[in-house]
Write a protein that holds these residues in place. Structure first.
Motif, PDB file in Angstrom:
ATOM      1  N   UNK A  64       0.235   9.957 -16.520  1.00 44.03           N
ATOM      2  CA  UNK A  64       0.191  11.442 -16.416  1.00 44.03           C
ATOM      3  C   UNK A  64      -0.598  12.030 -15.407  1.00 44.03           C
ATOM      4  N   UNK A  65       0.185  13.022 -14.507  1.00 43.72           N
ATOM      5  CA  UNK A  65      -0.651  13.705 -13.637  1.00 43.72           C
ATOM      6  C   UNK A  65      -0.681  12.907 -12.222  1.00 43.72           C
ATOM      7  N   UNK A  66      -0.003  11.648 -12.227  1.00 43.49           N
ATOM      8  CA  UNK A  66       0.067  11.046 -10.790  1.00 43.49           C
ATOM      9  C   UNK A  66       0.476  11.974  -9.764  1.00 43.49           C
ATOM     10  N   UNK A  67      -0.570  11.766  -8.701  1.00 43.17           N
ATOM     11  CA  UNK A  67       0.028  12.866  -7.413  1.00 43.17           C
ATOM     12  C   UNK A  67      -0.245  11.724  -6.271  1.00 43.17           C
ATOM     13  N   UNK A  68       0.808  11.844  -5.406  1.00 44.73           N
ATOM     14  CA  UNK A  68       0.874  10.686  -4.529  1.00 44.73           C
ATOM     15  C   UNK A  68       0.703  11.383  -2.913  1.00 44.73           C
ATOM     16  N   UNK A  69       1.023  10.509  -1.957  1.00 49.58           N
ATOM     17  CA  UNK A  69       0.742  11.021  -0.711  1.00 49.58           C
ATOM     18  C   UNK A  69      -0.050  10.126   0.124  1.00 49.58           C
ATOM     19  N   UNK A  70      -0.301  10.667   1.357  1.00 52.85           N
ATOM     20  CA  UNK A  70      -0.908   9.838   2.486  1.00 52.85           C
ATOM     21  C   UNK A  70      -2.274   9.543   1.995  1.00 52.85           C
ATOM     22  N   UNK A  71      -2.850  10.471   1.314  1.00 54.09           N
ATOM     23  CA  UNK A  71      -4.223  10.237   0.804  1.00 54.09           C
ATOM     24  C   UNK A  71      -4.590   9.579  -0.697  1.00 54.09           C
ATOM     25  N   UNK A  72      -3.326   8.974  -1.138  1.00 57.91           N
ATOM     26  CA  UNK A  72      -3.449   8.459  -2.438  1.00 57.91           C
ATOM     27  C   UNK A  72      -4.607   7.191  -2.282  1.00 57.91           C
ATOM     28  N   UNK A  73      -5.372   6.994  -3.267  1.00 53.73           N
ATOM     29  CA  UNK A  73      -6.216   5.976  -3.501  1.00 53.73           C
ATOM     30  C   UNK A  73      -5.586   4.544  -3.264  1.00 53.73           C
ATOM     31  N   UNK A  74      -6.321   3.619  -2.361  1.00 50.36           N
ATOM     32  CA  UNK A  74      -6.192   2.176  -2.264  1.00 50.36           C
ATOM     33  C   UNK A  74      -4.488   1.812  -1.728  1.00 50.36           C
ATOM     34  N   UNK A  75      -4.322   2.719  -0.737  1.00 53.80           N
ATOM     35  CA  UNK A  75      -2.944   2.376  -0.019  1.00 53.80           C
ATOM     36  C   UNK A  75      -3.101   2.287   1.486  1.00 53.80           C
ATOM     37  N   UNK A  76      -2.068   1.947   2.083  1.00 55.46           N
ATOM     38  CA  UNK A  76      -1.972   1.733   3.422  1.00 55.46           C
ATOM     39  C   UNK A  76      -1.608   0.300   3.956  1.00 55.46           C
ATOM     40  N   UNK A  77      -1.643   0.025   5.324  1.00 57.58           N
ATOM     41  CA  UNK A  77      -1.063  -1.160   5.900  1.00 57.58           C
ATOM     42  C   UNK A  77      -2.408  -2.108   5.606  1.00 57.58           C
ATOM     43  N   UNK A  78      -1.714  -3.366   5.236  1.00 57.62           N
ATOM     44  CA  UNK A  78      -2.633  -4.538   4.804  1.00 57.62           C
ATOM     45  C   UNK A  78      -2.172  -5.579   5.809  1.00 57.62           C
ATOM     46  N   UNK A  79      -3.405  -5.871   6.865  1.00 54.84           N
ATOM     47  CA  UNK A  79      -2.898  -6.921   7.902  1.00 54.84           C
ATOM     48  C   UNK A  79      -2.584  -8.299   7.427  1.00 54.84           C
ATOM     49  N   UNK A  80      -3.229  -8.725   6.179  1.00 59.31           N
ATOM     50  CA  UNK A  80      -3.008 -10.176   5.771  1.00 59.31           C
ATOM     51  C   UNK A  80      -1.654 -10.300   5.471  1.00 59.31           C
ATOM     52  N   UNK A  81      -1.100  -9.310   4.764  1.00 55.17           N
ATOM     53  CA  UNK A  81       0.252  -9.290   4.201  1.00 55.17           C
ATOM     54  C   UNK A  81       1.396  -8.921   5.064  1.00 55.17           C
ATOM     55  N   UNK A  82       0.867  -8.136   6.210  1.00 56.78           N
ATOM     56  CA  UNK A  82       1.816  -7.430   6.952  1.00 56.78           C
ATOM     57  C   UNK A  82       2.734  -6.576   6.265  1.00 56.78           C
ATOM     58  N   UNK A  83       2.112  -5.802   5.366  1.00 57.50           N
ATOM     59  CA  UNK A  83       2.877  -4.902   4.701  1.00 57.50           C
ATOM     60  C   UNK A  83       2.218  -3.704   4.540  1.00 57.50           C
ATOM     61  N   UNK A  84       3.013  -2.466   4.223  1.00 59.73           N
ATOM     62  CA  UNK A  84       2.124  -1.213   3.810  1.00 59.73           C
ATOM     63  C   UNK A  84       2.535  -0.811   2.416  1.00 59.73           C
ATOM     64  N   UNK A  85       1.623  -0.232   1.728  1.00 59.19           N
ATOM     65  CA  UNK A  85       1.836   0.480   0.364  1.00 59.19           C
ATOM     66  C   UNK A  85       1.681   1.871   0.533  1.00 59.19           C
ATOM     67  N   UNK A  86       2.424   2.947   0.268  1.00 60.94           N
ATOM     68  CA  UNK A  86       2.333   4.138   0.014  1.00 60.94           C
ATOM     69  C   UNK A  86       2.794   4.799  -1.019  1.00 60.94           C
ATOM     70  N   UNK A  87       2.863   6.077  -0.928  1.00 60.44           N
ATOM     71  CA  UNK A  87       3.158   6.673  -2.158  1.00 60.44           C
ATOM     72  C   UNK A  87       4.065   7.927  -2.116  1.00 60.44           C
TER      73      UNK A  87
END
Length: 317
Positions: free
Chosen positions: A80-103
């Motif tokens: 409930x109330x989840x709010x996403x976007x560029x500044x969502x906590x604990x997201x972004x590019x991860x170099x070891x996995x070579x993948x990005x997590x965004x919302x």
């Protein structure tokens, strides 16, 4: 297991990244864009912006963009109330996995974004940003069976963990930290790409305080009032936290990077920015160092950024 084998195993399984957000549903970016298009949302601003970014980044030496299916988008949430976007906590590019997590930008208890055009610009900003992280020069070594990154762009780190440059003092308006410089350079480019996409498609700020603030952030048009005035939403902890994260990122990254360019390249900010990006992608500081030396004297790069006691005989080998 060797370094390459260990990295390959990490890159084959990205579940550890999405597991950090158990309330969210993640799908690959192409799937999300396809679903939105099926709902009648015009996704062309994202695709046109991504094409612009690819062409521009090639000029800095980037030969390959982050594959779209390596971007995992949190596009729904049971929280409930989840709010996403560029500044969502604990997201972004991860170099070891070579993948990005965004919302998805905005309320996440929906099938489609609250403000589709803003959500597309936000995804474009995140993708353009993470493509530069993906394309930055990296070097790994094996440390007791664990891959350790010893170079990222123009920053270096010993296996012991000692970094070439140190963190800035809390509250500082300037920066001598290469992590901040590289992050700021990537976001300056990404927001420029998003701003041009907005202008080309005639996208304006949506109604509502947070939507309008997010639009100015995505397009790099935040005002001085935005930077100084805290925004709170008494009925939403997550919206208040998002606005605070946005403001802190602007002050801690983008403003510090802009101050750095004005401090060491007054009147030549654009030229210095381009040379920084080229160095980040190639991992070679020779051209950037010579450019800085011409303006500020020999050894400027090391004098600005190197931690006392850190010795690196050949930064570009």
């Amino acid at each position: 297991m060797g370094t390459l084998a260990a990295l390959s195993a990490m890159r084959a399984d990205t579940s550890s990244l999405t597991a950090a957000h158990p309330d969210h549903v993640f799908r690959p970016l192409p799937d999300v864009l396809g679903r939105w298009a099926a709902e009648g949302i015009d996704t062309s601003p994202f695709h046109a912006g991504a094409a612009d970014a690819e062409q521009r980044y090639a000029g800095f030496g980037l030969s390959r963009m982050l594959p779209l299916d390596r971007v995992l988008v949190g596009c729904a949430s049971s929280r409930p109330g989840a709010y996403g976007g560029f500044h969502h906590p604990d997201q972004g590019y991860r170099h070891l996995q070579m993948a990005a997590v965004v919302t998805m930008q905005g309320p996440m208890e929906r099938r489609t974004p609250e403000h589709p055009s803003l959500a597309l610009l936000d995804l474009l900003r995140a993708y353009a940003h993470d493509c530069l992280h993906y394309g930055s020069r990296r070097r790994y070594v094996d440390a007791a069976g664990v891959p350790v990154r010893t170079q990222y762009g123009i920053n270096y780190r010993r296996v012991t963990g000692q970094s070439y440059s140190v963190a800035d003092e809390r509250g500082s308006h300037h920066t001598r930290n290469l992590g901040i410089v590289m992050e700021g350079a990537c976001d300056r480019e990404a927001r420029s790409i998003a701003r041009k996409a907005a202008e080309r498609s005639g996208i304006a700020a949506p109604p509502g305080a947070l939507g309008a603030l997010a639009f100015r952030d995505v397009t790099g048009t935040l005002t001085e009032d935005d930077r100084l005035r805290a925004v709170s939403f008494p009925d939403s902890v997550e919206r208040t936290r998002y606005a605070a994260a946005l403001r802190n990122y602007e002050a801690g990254v983008n403003r510090r990077y802009a101050h750095f360019l004005g401090e060491f390249a007054p009147g030549e900010e654009h030229e210095c920015h381009g040379r920084l990006l080229a160095a980040i992608i190639s991992g070679d500081t020779t051209g950037l160092g010579a450019w800085l030396d011409d303006r500020h004297g020999p050894g400027t790069f090391a004098g600005l950024f190197r931690t006392p006691g850190y010795f690196e005989p050949d930064l570009t080998a």
